[in-house]
Design a protein around this motif. Sequence first.
Motif, short mmCIF file in Angstrom:
data_model
loop_
_atom_site.label_atom_id
_atom_site.label_comp_id
_atom_site.label_asym_id
_atom_site.label_seq_id
_atom_site.Cartn_x
_atom_site.Cartn_y
_atom_site.Cartn_z
N ALA A 86 5.96 -30.80 104.21
CA ALA A 86 7.33 -31.73 104.33
C ALA A 86 7.35 -32.13 105.87
O ALA A 86 7.45 -33.16 106.43
CB ALA A 86 8.46 -31.22 103.77
N LEU A 87 7.40 -30.86 106.78
CA LEU A 87 7.46 -31.17 108.20
C LEU A 87 6.41 -31.80 108.88
O LEU A 87 6.52 -32.68 109.75
CB LEU A 87 7.85 -29.80 108.72
N GLU A 88 5.13 -31.57 108.52
CA GLU A 88 3.97 -32.29 108.81
C GLU A 88 3.83 -33.60 108.63
O GLU A 88 3.42 -34.50 109.17
CB GLU A 88 2.65 -31.59 108.00
N CYS A 93 13.52 -29.58 109.56
CA CYS A 93 13.99 -28.66 109.03
C CYS A 93 15.57 -28.45 108.68
O CYS A 93 16.01 -28.93 109.77
CB CYS A 93 13.54 -27.52 110.09
N GLU A 94 15.90 -27.88 107.94
CA GLU A 94 17.28 -27.59 107.40
C GLU A 94 17.26 -26.04 107.38
O GLU A 94 18.35 -25.55 106.82
CB GLU A 94 17.72 -28.33 106.23
N PHE A 113 14.54 -28.80 103.92
CA PHE A 113 14.06 -29.71 104.65
C PHE A 113 14.91 -30.93 104.28
O PHE A 113 15.56 -31.17 103.30
CB PHE A 113 12.69 -29.83 104.78
N ARG A 114 14.71 -32.03 105.21
CA ARG A 114 15.42 -33.39 104.84
C ARG A 114 14.08 -34.47 104.95
O ARG A 114 13.08 -33.97 105.79
CB ARG A 114 16.21 -33.79 105.75
N ASP A 115 13.78 -35.11 103.93
CA ASP A 115 12.75 -36.00 103.97
C ASP A 115 12.93 -37.28 105.17
O ASP A 115 13.74 -37.11 105.82
CB ASP A 115 12.40 -36.48 102.50
N ILE A 116 12.10 -38.05 105.10
CA ILE A 116 12.12 -39.25 106.18
C ILE A 116 13.35 -40.28 106.01
O ILE A 116 13.68 -40.75 106.99
CB ILE A 116 10.76 -39.88 106.20
N LEU A 121 16.41 -31.62 100.82
CA LEU A 121 15.73 -30.89 99.51
C LEU A 121 15.27 -29.28 99.90
O LEU A 121 15.58 -29.08 101.06
CB LEU A 121 14.11 -31.35 99.29
N ASN A 122 15.06 -28.63 98.92
CA ASN A 122 14.43 -27.15 99.34
C ASN A 122 13.34 -26.97 98.31
O ASN A 122 13.15 -27.61 97.25
CB ASN A 122 15.50 -26.32 99.33
N ALA A 123 12.50 -25.96 98.70
CA ALA A 123 11.61 -25.52 97.81
C ALA A 123 11.88 -23.93 97.65
O ALA A 123 12.22 -23.18 98.83
CB ALA A 123 10.00 -25.66 98.72
N PHE A 124 11.79 -23.60 96.46
CA PHE A 124 12.36 -22.21 96.42
C PHE A 124 11.47 -21.49 95.07
O PHE A 124 10.73 -22.17 94.17
CB PHE A 124 13.87 -22.03 95.85
N CYS A 125 11.60 -20.26 95.23
CA CYS A 125 11.00 -19.32 94.03
C CYS A 125 12.05 -18.05 93.98
O CYS A 125 12.69 -17.87 94.83
CB CYS A 125 9.73 -18.76 94.39
#
Length: 128
Positions: A86-88, A93-94, A113-116, A121-125
């Motif tokens: 996402a950062l790439e 970054c959030e 993170f934030r999109d453009i 959003l977040n990614a989690f597990c």
Amino acid sequence: MIGYVTLGTADLTKSAAFYDALLGTIGAKRFMEEAGYFIAWSKGDNEPSIAVSVPFNQQPASVGNGTMVAVYLETPTQVKDFYNKALELGGTCEGKPGFRPDDSTSGFYAGYFRDIDGNKLNAFCMVQ
């Protein structure tokens, strides 16, 4: 319980490229779209989906204060890879990937993170 989430965008073409690349890393593909209006991605039939759309009311897209979309993944490595992708792709970054709270007792591991377009959003597990 959640069927789909739609995020507003100011530039459907740029947002589509961002999500094609990001969601492609977890096997999600476009499954529905209307030219110039919206695109939706999913990992399969009857699976939850994420969509981006130009607002129906033709007003400028804006982010919701307190609104966040969480993407479930299976391992901390997948979370890190998704966050880094996402950062790439131009996201910001959030909150770097790690346990929340800052210890491993909860088992909740996430990267924010934030999109453009500024959507959070977040990614989690969940780690046992």
